[in-house]
Structure formats: structure tokens, C-alpha cells
Design a protein around this motif. Structure first.
Motif, PDB file in Angstrom:
ATOM      1  N   ARG A 219      44.305  47.112  39.250  1.00  0.00           N
ATOM      2  CA  ARG A 219      43.984  47.835  38.275  1.00  0.00           C
ATOM      3  C   ARG A 219      45.261  49.152  37.812  1.00  0.00           C
ATOM      4  O   ARG A 219      46.056  49.117  39.121  1.00  0.00           O
ATOM      5  N   GLU A 220      45.020  49.474  36.657  1.00  0.00           N
ATOM      6  CA  GLU A 220      46.685  50.468  36.639  1.00  0.00           C
ATOM      7  C   GLU A 220      45.391  51.843  36.538  1.00  0.00           C
ATOM      8  O   GLU A 220      44.216  52.023  36.559  1.00  0.00           O
ATOM      9  N   PHE A 221      45.851  53.495  35.702  1.00  0.00           N
ATOM     10  CA  PHE A 221      44.986  54.369  36.066  1.00  0.00           C
ATOM     11  C   PHE A 221      45.497  55.291  34.956  1.00  0.00           C
ATOM     12  O   PHE A 221      45.274  56.602  34.762  1.00  0.00           O
ATOM     13  N   THR A 222      45.760  54.242  33.939  1.00  0.00           N
ATOM     14  CA  THR A 222      45.534  54.638  32.965  1.00  0.00           C
ATOM     15  C   THR A 222      44.473  55.125  31.766  1.00  0.00           C
ATOM     16  O   THR A 222      44.280  55.965  31.099  1.00  0.00           O
ATOM     17  N   SER A 223      43.445  54.409  32.725  1.00  0.00           N
ATOM     18  CA  SER A 223      42.079  54.496  31.834  1.00  0.00           C
ATOM     19  C   SER A 223      40.704  54.275  33.470  1.00  0.00           C
ATOM     20  O   SER A 223      41.022  53.390  34.208  1.00  0.00           O
ATOM     21  N   LYS A 224      39.387  54.367  32.416  1.00  0.00           N
ATOM     22  CA  LYS A 224      38.211  54.138  33.838  1.00  0.00           C
ATOM     23  C   LYS A 224      38.441  52.678  34.095  1.00  0.00           C
ATOM     24  O   LYS A 224      38.095  51.980  33.050  1.00  0.00           O
ATOM     25  N   PRO A 225      39.010  52.223  35.006  1.00  0.00           N
ATOM     26  CA  PRO A 225      38.496  50.228  35.491  1.00  0.00           C
ATOM     27  C   PRO A 225      36.969  49.986  35.527  1.00  0.00           C
ATOM     28  O   PRO A 225      36.171  50.521  35.916  1.00  0.00           O
ATOM     29  N   LYS A 226      37.053  48.621  34.897  1.00  0.00           N
ATOM     30  CA  LYS A 226      35.851  47.641  35.574  1.00  0.00           C
ATOM     31  C   LYS A 226      36.173  47.279  37.158  1.00  0.00           C
ATOM     32  O   LYS A 226      37.139  46.593  37.174  1.00  0.00           O
ATOM     33  N   GLY A 227      35.324  47.398  37.638  1.00  0.00           N
ATOM     34  CA  GLY A 227      35.163  46.385  39.176  1.00  0.00           C
ATOM     35  C   GLY A 227      35.876  45.182  38.641  1.00  0.00           C
ATOM     36  O   GLY A 227      34.955  44.230  38.215  1.00  0.00           O
ATOM     37  N   ARG A 228      36.817  44.878  39.513  1.00  0.00           N
ATOM     38  CA  ARG A 228      37.284  42.993  39.260  1.00  0.00           C
ATOM     39  C   ARG A 228      37.116  42.003  40.332  1.00  0.00           C
ATOM     40  O   ARG A 228      36.008  42.710  41.289  1.00  0.00           O
ATOM     41  N   ALA A 229      37.022  41.122  39.912  1.00  0.00           N
ATOM     42  CA  ALA A 229      36.135  40.757  40.339  1.00  0.00           C
ATOM     43  C   ALA A 229      36.480  39.852  41.800  1.00  0.00           C
ATOM     44  O   ALA A 229      37.489  39.861  42.052  1.00  0.00           O
ATOM     45  N   VAL A 230      35.433  39.205  42.635  1.00  0.00           N
ATOM     46  CA  VAL A 230      35.814  39.677  44.180  1.00  0.00           C
ATOM     47  C   VAL A 230      37.022  37.825  44.726  1.00  0.00           C
ATOM     48  O   VAL A 230      35.570  36.649  43.738  1.00  0.00           O
ATOM     49  N   ALA A 231      37.792  37.470  45.079  1.00  0.00           N
ATOM     50  CA  ALA A 231      38.700  36.307  44.922  1.00  0.00           C
ATOM     51  C   ALA A 231      38.231  35.541  45.933  1.00  0.00           C
ATOM     52  O   ALA A 231      38.225  34.181  45.818  1.00  0.00           O
ATOM     53  N   GLY A 232      37.629  35.908  47.571  1.00  0.00           N
ATOM     54  CA  GLY A 232      37.140  35.327  48.308  1.00  0.00           C
ATOM     55  C   GLY A 232      36.508  36.263  49.470  1.00  0.00           C
ATOM     56  O   GLY A 232      36.883  37.133  49.594  1.00  0.00           O
ATOM     57  N   PRO A 233      36.483  35.840  50.686  1.00  0.00           N
ATOM     58  CA  PRO A 233      36.215  36.972  51.479  1.00  0.00           C
ATOM     59  C   PRO A 233      37.267  37.275  52.204  1.00  0.00           C
ATOM     60  O   PRO A 233      37.114  38.450  52.891  1.00  0.00           O
ATOM     61  N   ALA A 234      38.268  36.247  51.913  1.00  0.00           N
ATOM     62  CA  ALA A 234      39.676  37.761  52.604  1.00  0.00           C
ATOM     63  C   ALA A 234      39.949  38.800  51.446  1.00  0.00           C
ATOM     64  O   ALA A 234      40.059  39.877  52.465  1.00  0.00           O
ATOM     65  N   ASP A 235      39.434  38.058  50.241  1.00  0.00           N
ATOM     66  CA  ASP A 235      39.840  39.793  49.686  1.00  0.00           C
ATOM     67  C   ASP A 235      38.914  40.551  49.985  1.00  0.00           C
ATOM     68  O   ASP A 235      39.368  41.949  49.714  1.00  0.00           O
ATOM     69  N   LEU A 236      37.755  40.350  50.019  1.00  0.00           N
ATOM     70  CA  LEU A 236      36.583  41.153  50.044  1.00  0.00           C
ATOM     71  C   LEU A 236      36.364  41.939  51.321  1.00  0.00           C
ATOM     72  O   LEU A 236      36.109  43.521  51.320  1.00  0.00           O
ATOM     73  N   HIS A 237      36.849  41.632  52.361  1.00  0.00           N
ATOM     74  CA  HIS A 237      37.228  42.597  53.887  1.00  0.00           C
ATOM     75  C   HIS A 237      38.096  43.246  54.198  1.00  0.00           C
ATOM     76  O   HIS A 237      38.887  44.027  55.105  1.00  0.00           O
ATOM     77  N   SER A 238      39.570  43.022  52.699  1.00  0.00           N
ATOM     78  CA  SER A 238      40.672  43.589  52.800  1.00  0.00           C
ATOM     79  C   SER A 238      40.924  44.938  51.584  1.00  0.00           C
ATOM     80  O   SER A 238      41.597  45.299  51.835  1.00  0.00           O
ATOM     81  N   TYR A 239      40.194  44.383  51.098  1.00  0.00           N
ATOM     82  CA  TYR A 239      40.658  45.063  49.751  1.00  0.00           C
ATOM     83  C   TYR A 239      40.418  46.708  49.633  1.00  0.00           C
ATOM     84  O   TYR A 239      40.922  47.424  50.470  1.00  0.00           O
ATOM     85  N   LEU A 240      41.158  46.873  49.033  1.00  0.00           N
ATOM     86  CA  LEU A 240      42.155  48.147  48.826  1.00  0.00           C
ATOM     87  C   LEU A 240      40.933  49.032  48.543  1.00  0.00           C
ATOM     88  O   LEU A 240      41.318  49.847  47.053  1.00  0.00           O
ATOM     89  N   GLY A 241      40.452  50.051  49.207  1.00  0.00           N
ATOM     90  CA  GLY A 241      39.819  51.062  47.795  1.00  0.00           C
ATOM     91  C   GLY A 241      40.268  52.072  48.173  1.00  0.00           C
ATOM     92  O   GLY A 241      39.344  53.389  47.496  1.00  0.00           O
ATOM     93  N   ARG A 242      41.677  52.356  48.845  1.00  0.00           N
ATOM     94  CA  ARG A 242      42.217  53.363  47.739  1.00  0.00           C
ATOM     95  C   ARG A 242      43.575  53.162  47.770  1.00  0.00           C
ATOM     96  O   ARG A 242      44.044  52.456  48.770  1.00  0.00           O
TER      97      ARG A 242
END
Length: 512
Positions: A219-242
């Protein structure tokens, strides 16, 4: 890490995965920190292709003590171009390098990284403690960063969007596990724990989110984003919430400054919450079980056993899609046949949640509940009836307090009512004291003891203890006729509530 002989040791990620069955568990300062480390290890396993091929294979795969070594080998063979460096200038591990130009001017002391120390994120309050320069060790900063990604509460960051990457970087969404209870199945070793929580994968695993600026388009930070689709469990468990960036001290051993802003937002479905159990809200809707400051996790333990019992009772094949469906794949014959014996397979279900009030983290709550394949129906009965008994006793305590109040304060002011009743209300003592007998109830049920007999003993213990707490709350009443009348009214009401036909049968000394 904690070894099997209870020694604390520091090991590399490669050695940890290679020797996972020689370690008991990971260590962390809080339950949430331990969960965050396990999440990261699960992500590495998925990214390396280390997981069971199918639900049918899963029970046997859990017992393969070398099953995680491919993950260790994968990690050891990462190419030099793939940087795993917490302080790399372009690809810092788990961080957003785009914050680098703003770190010195807009960053804060490392306390901002630690959920329990930061308090309210709001940038318009005075937070001198966040400016304190006391450094944080690199290991502690790494664990705190993982915890922020997974559990960070919603609110406003101290970073100003006007001077950095965009206005929305200051709006922090609640991280993936910040609003619900996470349930992890615990084995005898760290290796078994990871294998218990690794599921078969139908489709791509996704990439490990090693750093913000590589791989997934973020995402960028110029507007409120929509949630992106999860690409798989590796993506899910390591996503960068900050979006996080750490500044090291000159010797590279500590972190002395931190910049923290909004991170990724995922579009989550039930598929991405395989451990979730659902509970009813006050309005009748259902949502994944959430952490509460006033309702201990053990009071909802029956929901975990119900999920396994339901999965085992379902006709047809079991796709292993949830943690509870997979646990139901273990054969019931593994249960010890004789009372008092340990079951052949013992698994603990560890439930962890963060209680937050708006942007401020209040407390971590957690509970560990024993499970043995095939005993889920008995464990459900014990936990459900145990919670129901405790709830009724709590209600009886409040009604007893109300009875004492009516006599002790015949002409009360409406504004004083709550505080006056609270003088005689022993519910807080009751709830604090009931967890231990509940744990004993569940432990002995796992050992095959008779559930109905255990519940009778539990009910007697809880009732006697609660009556003692009530009597102690009534002790300050004046030694007068009115005080004696108030005391007698309260004890009588308590006893009547426990003897009522509406009370759980065990409180009347009758098996359910």
C-alpha cells in the motif's frame, strides 16, 4: 529458547528449526510476544514448503521429528542477494526502509516499539516516556517488532503524515490478531508445536514478507487503503502490520530510536482464521472469541472442545481445514483406557488475546487447556458445566450483596447504590479463586477420571470458597441488630440461590 532440561539458550533461526525437537518452547516477555515468534516460524516453514501434503498425512507427519529440517536447510541456503539483516539500509528485516529519511527527526525512543510500554499512541498527548533514550537490545527489539506486526492496537501513530509518506501513515489499523483470541496447539517440544499448527496447503504458499520494499506490492499512504488479498499462509503469518524502522546504536548491539506508522491491511476470511472459535455477542451476532478484561479465557474453554467434538462427529471425510478438524483426525483409540493414567497423546490448547481500550493495551490474557483425542466430549462437559457452576455462584454472590445492601442502607441515595453494593460483592475474589479448581477439574478429566464425580467435588469447593469470601465482605458490618440482620439476609439469599431448582444440579449435591 527453553531446552528440554529447562535451560534458557540463544540459538539462530537455522539451528532452532534444525533442532526444534530438542527445545521445549520459545521464550518471550509476554504471551503475545511468544505467539508472534511462533507466527514468524510458521511463516518460514510455509515459505520453505515445509508442511504436510494432505490432511490424511497430517497425524503421522506431526510425529516426524525431522520434518522441520527442510525449513532449516532452506533458511541456511538463502542467496546472498536475499538480505536477513535487521539494520540493512535498503532491505531491513521486517521493516520499511522508506522511513529512513524521517527517522532521526520524527522517531522516538525504543519504548514506542513495546506494546505494553507505549500507552496511548495519540500524538497530541504528552509522552515523555517515549522520548527516553534508554536503548533496547537488538533481540528484544526484534521480538517487540514481531509483536507489533501481529498485535498492534488501532489508533493514531505519533508520526506526522504531512512531513513523511502521506496522511494515512498516522492511522493505525488493529493488527491481524489484535481483536481476537489466537489458539495454538502445544506439543511436548517446539518441533511438535510447529507441526501441530502447520496445515496442508491448497494453492500457493505466498512469499515471506521479509521487508517492505521487496516482493509483494504494498500500500501507499496517500489515501485510505482496502485490505489486500492474502497470497498464502507464508504471506499471512509474516504480514507487516506496521511500518517500522529501527535505528541501531554505533556498536550495533542496541536500538536507540524507532519510527512506527501504519502498515499493511489484509482482507481476511474464515480460511485465514483456522484456529478461531466463535462466541455470541450481546446483540446475538457471532464473532471470533475475543479477549476481555472482565471475562477470563477459561470461562470460554468449552468452545474449543465443542469445535473438536463437532469436527469428529461430522459424517464423511475430514479436509483438515481448521485446527479443530485436524485434531479430530487423531484416532480416539490414543486415549488412555484406565482412569488416572496419562493419555497416549496429550496436547494443550493455548489461547492468547490482548485486551485494549481504544488505543491503549490493557493486559494480555491467556489460558492453557488440556486436550486428548477422543476425550473432547468429556472435556466439553467438564468445562461447560464448570463454567456454568461458576457463573451461577457469581450471580448468587451478587444477589447476596444486594440483600445485604437493602438491609444495611434502608434510605440510600441513588448515586451511592453501586458503591454501597460493591462493599458486599465478592465476585472478584470468586473469579480469581475459581481458576485453580477449574484447572484441576480439566486436568483430572484428561486423566480419565469420572467427570460427574469431579464436577460434584468442584462445585462443593467453589461454593464453600465463595461463601467464605461473602462472609469476609460482610465482616465490616456494624455489630448491631441491623448489621446482624444484613449479614443473615445475605447468607440466606446465597444459600437459597445455590439450592434453587434453577441452580446447576451439582451445587445441590446431585450429579447432572
Amino acid at each position: 529458547m527453553l531446552t528440554l532440561d529447562d535451560q534458557l539458550v540463544d540459538v539462530s533461526l537455522v539451528d532452532l528449526l534444525h533442532d526444534a525437537d530438542g527445545l521445549r518452547t520459545v521464550e518471550g516477555g509476554t504471551p503475545g510476544e511468544k505467539v508472534a515468534i511462533i507466527e514468524f516460524l510458521l511463516a518460514i516453514c510455509y515459505a520453505s514448503g515445509t508442511y504436510p501434503e494432505s490432511a490424511a498425512q497430517w497425524p503421522a507427519w506431526v510425529d516426524q521429528k525431522d520434518a522441520l529440517r527442510p525449513a532449516a536447510q532452506w533458511l541456511a541456503q538463502r542467496p546472498e542477494s536475499e538480505v536477513w539483516d535487521l539494520f540493512h539500509p535498503v532491505e531491513p528485516l521486517g521493516q520499511n526502509a522508506m522511513l529512513a529519511p524521517y527517522l532521526d527527526e520524527h522517531g522516538a525512543g525504543p519504548a514506542q516499539l513495546v506494546i505494553e510500554r507505549v500507552g496511548d499512541y495519540n500524538q497530541f498527548f504528552d509522552h515523555h516516556h517515549l522520548e527516553h533514550p534508554s536503548p533496547l537490545s537488538v533481540a528484544a527489539a526484534f521480538r517487540a517488532m514481531l509483536t507489533q506486526h501481529v498485535y498492534g492496537p488501532a489508533g493514531r501513530a505519533r508520526i506526522s503524515g504531512k512531513a513523511t509518506l502521506g496522511a494515512t501513515i498516522t492511522n493505525l489499523a488493529a493488527a491481524r490478531l489484535g481483536t481476537r483470541i489466537r489458539v495454538i496447539a502445544l506439543g511436548d517440544t517446539l518441533g511438535e508445536t510447529l507441526r501441530l499448527n502447520l496445515a496442508p496447503v491448497n494453492g500457493p504458499c505466498g512469499e515471506l514478507n521479509r521487508t517492505w520494499t521487496v516482493g509483494t506490492k504494498r500500500r501507499e499512504f496517500t489515501s485510505k487503503p482496502k485490505g489486500r488479498a492474502v497470497a498464502g499462509p507464508a504471506d499471512l503469518h509474516s504480514y507487516l502490520g506496521r511500518s517500522i524502522l529501527l535505528r541501531p546504536t554505533p556498536d550495533g548491539e542496541f536500538v536507540d530510536r524507532v519510527l512506527l506508522g501504519a502498515g499493511e491491511i489484509l482482507s481476511l476470511t474464515d480460511e485465514h482464521m483456522q484456529d478461531a472459535v466463535y462466541a455470541a455477542r450481546a446483540d446475538g451476532s457471532r464473532r471470533p472469541l475475543w479477549a476481555s478484561a472482565t471475562r477470563a479465557v477459561w470461562r470460554q474453554a468449552h468452545a474449543l472442545y465443542a469445535a473438536v467434538a463437532e469436527a469428529r462427529s461430522q459424517a464423511g471425510g475430514n479436509d483438515g481445514g481448521t485446527l479443530y478438524r485436524r485434531l479430530a483426525l487423531f484416532p480416539a483409540e490414543d486415549v488412555a483406557p484406565e482412569p488416572g493414567q496419562q493419555p497416549a497423546r496429550r496436547i494443550d490448547l493455548w489461547a492468547v488475546g490482548l485486551v485494549a481500550k481504544q488505543t491503549t493495551a490493557i493486559a494480555w490474557v491467556d489460558g492453557t487447556f488440556p486436550f486428548a483425542p477422543g476425550l473432547e466430549a468429556r472435556l466439553y462437559l467438564a468445562s461447560y458445566r464448570g463454567s456454568e457452576i461458576a457463573e451461577h455462584v457469581a450471580g448468587a454472590l451478587y444477589k447476596a450483596a444486594f440483600a445485604a445492601w437493602r438491609v444495611a442502607y434502608p434510605n440510600p441515595k441513588p448515586a451511592d447504590k453501586s458503591n454501597q453494593i460493591a462493599r458486599f460483592d465478592a465476585r472478584s475474589q470468586h473469579w480469581a479463586a475459581t481458576q485453580e479448581p477449574f484447572d484441576v477439574l480439566m486436568e483430572e478429566t484428561t486423566l480419565g477420571e469420572d467427570v460427574r464425580a469431579l464436577l460434584l467435588e468442584y462445585a462443593e469447593t467453589v461454593a464453600l470458597t465463595a461463601r467464605r469470601f461473602l462472609a469476609e465482605c460482610l465482616d465490616p458490618l456494624p455489630r448491631s441488630a441491623q448489621g446482624a440482620k444484613a449479614r443473615a439476609a445475605a447468607l440466606r439469599r446465597f444459600d437459597e440461590e445455590l439450592a434453587s431448582p434453577k441452580a446447576p444440579a451439582e451445587l445441590r449435591g446431585e450429579p447432572a
